[in-house]
Design an enzyme around this catalytic site. Structure first.
Site, PDB file in Angstrom:
ATOM      1  N   HIS A 122       1.018  -1.321  -0.017  1.00  0.00           N
ATOM      2  CA  HIS A 122      -0.069   0.064  -0.046  1.00  0.00           C
ATOM      3  C   HIS A 122       0.745   1.323  -0.029  1.00  0.00           C
ATOM      4  O   HIS A 122       0.401   2.320  -0.123  1.00  0.00           O
ATOM      5  CB  HIS A 122      -0.901   0.169   1.196  1.00  0.00           C
ATOM      6  CG  HIS A 122      -1.957  -0.883   1.043  1.00  0.00           C
ATOM      7  ND1 HIS A 122      -2.737  -1.138   0.183  1.00  0.00           N
ATOM      8  CD2 HIS A 122      -2.326  -1.892   2.188  1.00  0.00           C
ATOM      9  CE1 HIS A 122      -3.798  -2.323   0.352  1.00  0.00           C
ATOM     10  NE2 HIS A 122      -3.404  -2.593   1.760  1.00  0.00           N
ATOM     11  N   ASP A 161      -2.829 -10.558  -2.513  1.00  0.00           N
ATOM     12  CA  ASP A 161      -3.308 -10.161  -1.348  1.00  0.00           C
ATOM     13  C   ASP A 161      -4.758  -9.612  -1.421  1.00  0.00           C
ATOM     14  O   ASP A 161      -5.221  -9.356  -2.643  1.00  0.00           O
ATOM     15  CB  ASP A 161      -2.489  -8.803  -0.837  1.00  0.00           C
ATOM     16  CG  ASP A 161      -2.899  -8.230   0.707  1.00  0.00           C
ATOM     17  OD1 ASP A 161      -2.332  -8.591   1.531  1.00  0.00           O
ATOM     18  OD2 ASP A 161      -3.907  -7.797   0.879  1.00  0.00           O
ATOM     19  N   HIS A 163      -6.366  -7.267  -0.473  1.00  0.00           N
ATOM     20  CA  HIS A 163      -6.591  -5.941  -0.753  1.00  0.00           C
ATOM     21  C   HIS A 163      -5.673  -5.353  -1.776  1.00  0.00           C
ATOM     22  O   HIS A 163      -4.563  -5.885  -2.320  1.00  0.00           O
ATOM     23  CB  HIS A 163      -6.021  -5.013   0.482  1.00  0.00           C
ATOM     24  CG  HIS A 163      -6.623  -5.276   1.584  1.00  0.00           C
ATOM     25  ND1 HIS A 163      -6.312  -6.200   2.592  1.00  0.00           N
ATOM     26  CD2 HIS A 163      -7.675  -4.769   2.148  1.00  0.00           C
ATOM     27  CE1 HIS A 163      -6.751  -6.238   3.483  1.00  0.00           C
ATOM     28  NE2 HIS A 163      -7.951  -5.371   3.521  1.00  0.00           N
ATOM     29  N   ASP A 248      -4.606 -12.845   3.389  1.00  0.00           N
ATOM     30  CA  ASP A 248      -5.936 -12.411   3.947  1.00  0.00           C
ATOM     31  C   ASP A 248      -7.120 -12.637   3.017  1.00  0.00           C
ATOM     32  O   ASP A 248      -8.116 -12.144   3.494  1.00  0.00           O
ATOM     33  CB  ASP A 248      -5.772 -10.967   4.480  1.00  0.00           C
ATOM     34  CG  ASP A 248      -4.968 -10.008   3.257  1.00  0.00           C
ATOM     35  OD1 ASP A 248      -4.535 -10.582   2.326  1.00  0.00           O
ATOM     36  OD2 ASP A 248      -4.838  -8.802   3.646  1.00  0.00           O
TER      37      ASP A 248
END
Length: 335
Positions: A122, A161, A163, A248
């Site tokens: 991120h 991931d 996200h 995740d």
């Protein structure tokens, strides 16, 4: 597998009740005690010049100063402590070690996997967010491109991931030497990663986003990798593939509505291993997210088992209509 690891990464303390805890690495290490063939390798930390190869130098220097002053809340989600700066440098250094080991020919049972924290995907060029300060995968990709020893001209980063890897996308969005692929839950933090985000300028067509509908399971992810992801990388021809390996998207992770199983990570690992072999590309793994300690540890362990000779079990069923529709949209965006 070889796992890059440093106790220094435990020194990043984002505070009580924060999900990105040092216990993530402890859980992985405890789980891997049950496995044979596990090796641990430490690495030299990155210096500011290496971090500034993909991040704004003034931003990197501000992070160093922030940590030296004791840290605190950079934003509501992203918190540092005095030990965070050294952890950042070691986490990126471990990612660089992983790509170097891969480019030296380490594969199969010697496949390199960097277990660093804080995670990185991120972190944009000039800011921290989403638990991330330095973009480890991006630093490692640039490290490979900048060092002439292995003659690396093109790198692919595949981010599974849950996200969207907005930071990695941001850093390479207008470049044609890094192909970025993100498989992530549609609509989840940070809200980016739509199908039509394909890059710009020289980088137009070298970003691929696959926003997975909530509820997507193993067949949907395999269809994405076997379909548009494989086709894109075959056309791109990378010398190196880096997997931004967050866990995740597991069905038992506390923050995900994606339904991947532990076996699903073995299957994705197997498909990407085969793809890298077909492309004659080096392959390495860099840890990102994953916040259910048991399933994180189990998922990392099954990646290891896949390279240790375990055959993954193929799933039943096919992708649902929502996934099929999304994959058609991806194909149209990249025509």
């Amino acid at each position: 597998m070889q796992f890059g690891y440093s106790d220094v990464c435990l020194g990043h303390d984002p505070g009580p009740r924060h999900p990105e805890t040092a216990d993530r690495l402890r859980a992985i290490r405890e789980r891997l005690k049950r496995k044979h063939g596990v090796e641990y390798v430490d690495a030299e930390p990155c210096d500011i010049d290496e971090l500034a190869a993909v991040h704004d130098r003034a931003y990197v220097e501000s992070v160093e100063e922030f940590c030296a002053d004791g840290g605190g809340n950079w934003d509501p989600d992203t918190t540092a402590s005095e030990g965070t700066w050294d952890a950042i440098r070691h986490s990126s250094g471990l990612a660089c070690w992983a790509v170097e080991a891969a480019l030296e020919g380490d594969d199969g049972r010697k496949m390199p996997f960097s277990l660093g924290r804080p995670p990185g995907h991120h972190a944009v060029a000039d800011d921290a967010m989403g638990f991330c300060f330095a973009n480890n995968a991006a630093v490692a990709a640039q490290h490979a491109l900048d060092h002439d020893v292995h003659d690396v001209d093109r790198v692919a980063i595949i981010d599974w991931d849950v996200h969207h890897g907005n930071g990695t996308q941001d850093i390479f969005y207008d470049r044609d030497d890094v192909y970025f692929v993100s498989l992530h839950e549609q609509g989840l933090y940070p809200g980016t990663g739509d199908v039509d985000e394909i890059g710009e300028g020289d980088g137009r067509g070298t970003t691929m986003n696959l926003p997975m509908p909530a509820g997507t399971g193993d067949p949907g992810y395999l269809a994405a990798i076997e379909g548009p992801v494989s086709a894109a990388l075959e056309a791109f021809g990378p010398d190196l593939v880096i997997v931004s390996a967050g866990f995740d998207a597991h069905r038992h992770d506390p923050i995900s509505r994606i339904r991947l199983s532990t076996e699903g990570y073995a299957l994705m690992t197997d498909r990407l291993r085969t793809l890298a072999e077909e492309l004659d590309a080096a392959l390495s793994f860099v840890l990102e997210g994953g916040y259910g300690l048991d399933v994180l540890a189990d998922s990392v362990a099954i990646v290891h088992e896949t390279f240790d000779g375990r055959e993954p079990i193929e799933p039943d069923g096919d992708p649902n209509d929502a996934v099929e529709s999304m994959l058609e949209d991806v194909a149209d965006a990249h025509e």
